[in-house]
Design a protein around this motif. Structure first.
Motif, PDB file in Angstrom:
ATOM      1  N   GLU A 347      -3.265 -53.390  89.870  1.00  0.00           N
ATOM      2  CA  GLU A 347      -4.630 -53.865  89.565  1.00  0.00           C
ATOM      3  C   GLU A 347      -4.611 -55.227  88.877  1.00  0.00           C
ATOM      4  N   ILE A 348      -3.567 -55.461  88.067  1.00  0.00           N
ATOM      5  CA  ILE A 348      -3.429 -56.757  87.390  1.00  0.00           C
ATOM      6  C   ILE A 348      -3.242 -57.867  88.425  1.00  0.00           C
ATOM      7  N   VAL A 349      -2.349 -57.630  89.377  1.00  0.00           N
ATOM      8  CA  VAL A 349      -2.081 -58.633  90.419  1.00  0.00           C
ATOM      9  C   VAL A 349      -3.335 -58.865  91.272  1.00  0.00           C
ATOM     10  N   ASP A 350      -3.993 -57.791  91.604  1.00  0.00           N
ATOM     11  CA  ASP A 350      -5.245 -57.871  92.362  1.00  0.00           C
ATOM     12  C   ASP A 350      -6.278 -58.735  91.647  1.00  0.00           C
ATOM     13  N   ALA A 351      -6.375 -58.534  90.345  1.00  0.00           N
ATOM     14  CA  ALA A 351      -7.365 -59.260  89.544  1.00  0.00           C
ATOM     15  C   ALA A 351      -6.992 -60.730  89.407  1.00  0.00           C
ATOM     16  N   ILE A 352      -5.684 -61.025  89.321  1.00  0.00           N
ATOM     17  CA  ILE A 352      -5.250 -62.426  89.293  1.00  0.00           C
ATOM     18  C   ILE A 352      -5.724 -63.115  90.578  1.00  0.00           C
ATOM     19  N   ARG A 353      -5.532 -62.432  91.709  1.00  0.00           N
ATOM     20  CA  ARG A 353      -5.950 -62.993  93.007  1.00  0.00           C
ATOM     21  C   ARG A 353      -7.462 -63.133  93.090  1.00  0.00           C
ATOM     22  N   LEU A 354      -8.163 -62.145  92.589  1.00  0.00           N
ATOM     23  CA  LEU A 354      -9.634 -62.170  92.622  1.00  0.00           C
ATOM     24  C   LEU A 354     -10.174 -63.384  91.856  1.00  0.00           C
ATOM     25  N   GLY A 360     -11.192 -70.338  91.316  1.00  0.00           N
ATOM     26  CA  GLY A 360     -10.201 -71.413  91.245  1.00  0.00           C
ATOM     27  C   GLY A 360      -9.458 -71.437  89.928  1.00  0.00           C
ATOM     28  N   ILE A 361      -9.361 -70.297  89.283  1.00  0.00           N
ATOM     29  CA  ILE A 361      -8.613 -70.207  88.019  1.00  0.00           C
ATOM     30  C   ILE A 361      -7.389 -69.328  88.257  1.00  0.00           C
ATOM     31  N   PHE A 362      -6.222 -69.891  88.010  1.00  0.00           N
ATOM     32  CA  PHE A 362      -4.976 -69.142  88.200  1.00  0.00           C
ATOM     33  C   PHE A 362      -4.524 -68.628  86.835  1.00  0.00           C
ATOM     34  N   ALA A 363      -4.731 -67.349  86.612  1.00  0.00           N
ATOM     35  CA  ALA A 363      -4.452 -66.758  85.303  1.00  0.00           C
ATOM     36  C   ALA A 363      -3.055 -66.178  85.247  1.00  0.00           C
ATOM     37  N   GLY A 367      -4.511 -62.534  81.896  1.00  0.00           N
ATOM     38  CA  GLY A 367      -5.830 -62.773  82.483  1.00  0.00           C
ATOM     39  C   GLY A 367      -6.140 -61.761  83.572  1.00  0.00           C
ATOM     40  N   GLY A 368      -5.090 -61.336  84.295  1.00  0.00           N
ATOM     41  CA  GLY A 368      -5.264 -60.260  85.270  1.00  0.00           C
ATOM     42  C   GLY A 368      -5.684 -58.974  84.577  1.00  0.00           C
ATOM     43  N   VAL A 369      -5.168 -58.760  83.381  1.00  0.00           N
ATOM     44  CA  VAL A 369      -5.525 -57.563  82.619  1.00  0.00           C
ATOM     45  C   VAL A 369      -7.005 -57.586  82.229  1.00  0.00           C
ATOM     46  N   THR A 370      -7.491 -58.710  81.717  1.00  0.00           N
ATOM     47  CA  THR A 370      -8.896 -58.736  81.272  1.00  0.00           C
ATOM     48  C   THR A 370      -9.859 -58.673  82.458  1.00  0.00           C
ATOM     49  N   VAL A 371      -9.532 -59.413  83.531  1.00  0.00           N
ATOM     50  CA  VAL A 371     -10.424 -59.372  84.706  1.00  0.00           C
ATOM     51  C   VAL A 371     -10.377 -57.979  85.347  1.00  0.00           C
ATOM     52  N   GLY A 372      -9.178 -57.405  85.420  1.00  0.00           N
ATOM     53  CA  GLY A 372      -9.036 -56.061  85.990  1.00  0.00           C
ATOM     54  C   GLY A 372      -9.788 -55.019  85.174  1.00  0.00           C
ATOM     55  N   VAL A 373      -9.688 -55.120  83.868  1.00  0.00           N
ATOM     56  CA  VAL A 373     -10.403 -54.167  82.998  1.00  0.00           C
ATOM     57  C   VAL A 373     -11.916 -54.385  83.110  1.00  0.00           C
ATOM     58  N   THR A 374     -12.337 -55.626  83.228  1.00  0.00           N
ATOM     59  CA  THR A 374     -13.766 -55.906  83.405  1.00  0.00           C
ATOM     60  C   THR A 374     -14.284 -55.205  84.655  1.00  0.00           C
TER      61      THR A 374
END
Ligand SMILES: *Cc1c(COP(=O)(O)O)cnc(C)c1O
Length: 424
Positions: A347-354, A360-363, A367-374
């Motif tokens: 899910e972290i990797v998925d969220a990084i890609r999302l 256009g932000i490469f986290a 950052g994958g953790v926060t977007v994934g949790v969101t």
């Protein structure tokens, strides 16, 4: 003991509006110095202030006229008034990106923002906390800067030491990402890999502080921790100022030790107390990786204490199995009506890609953790999509390249024919 002799010579240091250290557990007060635990109850110490109450309009104008970095908030930080003139990396005032594409994808209608701290000088939020610790180190007469680090802190300390004229010696777990290791070593100080986890590194540093080997050393996140922590308040200040001096309704914040989350809460409360923002409720959500989720576990189990774990996750910057501020994070999440949640490595990797694909932000993995949790909290109906929400990206994807596999859509000969044949 070496540290005490440093301390006793620095009882009347001038660190701006900071007046004392106070114990978060029993309230006992101490003179400003390189101490971090209460002598009465061993509770953690934090900086107490005499803040500029009075005319909020005048304070707001003073801040707005300041430099485009964290020093615009110097009146609210434990730093000397002339801090902006000293050699430093001057981090902060990073972009607050209105993430409309991501909002559309996630179904958020109340305004979704990414606070993008990858734009700091060493590409993580750690430049904020180090900048404050450097001022304390100057005031207390330390000559070497040190830290125990999950990666980003080591780079931030190395760079700040180089610029501010300190020696540095930083400690990391031996198995970090190549990008973090290079960033930690390139600034010319000593970098030591410890065979063990971050929690082993941290324990080792605590021993070093009590030994003559560590004499004259300021460990930014150990004996300078009360000052270090204050740097995270600047995230709260910036987010509110960038929203037009308004509190967001919901914030999603990553948790390693939990320091950042607790100090963002402290910063928001200060803005309310100073009259710089209108007093309205806000909810704080904590984000962890499933492979290191002791705070999320405790939140879900209804516990007030955090049981340590052995980390196993690609989110190495958040891999602290025994988070010092865990209990305070639980208090804040519960008091504000927030939550703590975790996501697994996929899910972290998925969220990084999302985030990359939509904004256009490469986290980095954090950052994958926060977007994934969101995303997860929205799906659960825990986050309210109709409210203004700020998600933190605390680091740069270039430092955790191994986490994502991405490459060319095709490799072809330089001809139109070959490009046509590739069928893109
Ligand atoms: C250190 C770090 C954090 C937060 O750490 P805390 O110990 O909880 O303050 C978040 N994201 C990144 C990328 C970090 O390096």
């Amino acid at each position: 003991m070496a540290v005490q002799s440093v301390e006793s010579s620095t009882t009347s240091v001038a660190l701006g509006p900071a007046t004392a250290l106070s114990c978060r557990e029993c309230g006992e007060r101490f003179d400003l110095g390189p101490i971090f635990a209460c002598a009465a109850c061993f509770g953690p110490l934090e900086v107490a202030y005499d803040l500029p109450t009075g005319d909020p309009e005048a304070l707001r104008r003073r801040i707005e006229a300041g430099p485009d970095n964290i020093w615009r908030y110097a009146p609210l930080l434990p730093v000397p008034a002339d801090v902006a003139d000293k050699p430093g990396l001057n981090p902060g005032f990073t972009k607050l990106v209105k993430a409309d594409n991501l909002a559309r994808e996630l179904g958020v209608t109340g305004g979704l923002y990414v606070k993008d701290d990858s734009g700091n000088p060493t590409h993580s939020f750690k430049d904020r906390v180090v900048a404050i610790a450097v001022e304390a180190a100057r005031a207390f007469g330390f000559t070497t800067l040190s830290c125990s680090s999950t990666g980003n802190l080591a780079g931030a300390v190395g760079a700040a030491a180089a610029r501010a004229g300190f020696k540095s010696c930083v400690f990391i777990p031996h198995d970090l990402e190549a990008g973090k290791v290079v960033m930690a070593a390139v600034y010319g100080g000593d970098l030591v890999g410890i065979e063990g986890t971050y929690d082993d590194v941290n324990r080792f540093c605590s021993e070093l502080i009590g030994d003559p080997l560590g004499e004259g050393w300021g460990f930014v996140n150990v004996n300078l921790r009360p000052y270090y922590g204050e740097g995270s308040k600047t995230l709260a200040y910036e987010i509110c100022e960038q929203l037009g001096w308004r509190l967001p309704d919901q914030l999603v914040i990553p948790i390693a030790s939990g320091s950042q989350l607790t100090k963002i809460d402290k910063g928001l409360k200060e803005l309310i107390a100073l009259g710089l923002v209108e007093d309205r409720p806000y909810r704080i959500f904590g984000a962890q990786a499933e492979g290191c989720s002791p705070v999320s576990r405790a939140f879900k189990d209804g516990h007030g204490v955090v049981r340590p774990v052995k980390p196993d996750t690609i989110a190495k910057s958040l891999a602290i199995g025994n988070p010092a501020d865990g209990p305070y994070v639980l208090d804040i999440a519960r008091r504000t009506g927030g939550a703590v949640e975790d996501v697994d490595d996929a899910e972290i990797v998925d969220a990084i890609r999302l985030l990359a694909r939509t904004e256009g932000i490469f986290a980095e993995t954090a950052g994958g953790v926060t977007v994934g949790v969101t995303r997860k909290l929205l799906e659960q109906g825990v986050l309210d999509p109709s409210l203004t929400t700020v998600v933190l990206n605390t680091g740069d994807g270039l430092k955790t390249l191994d986490a994502v596999t991405a490459g060319p859509s095709a490799v072809i000969r330089p001809s139109l024919e070959a490009f046509r044949a590739a069928g893109l």
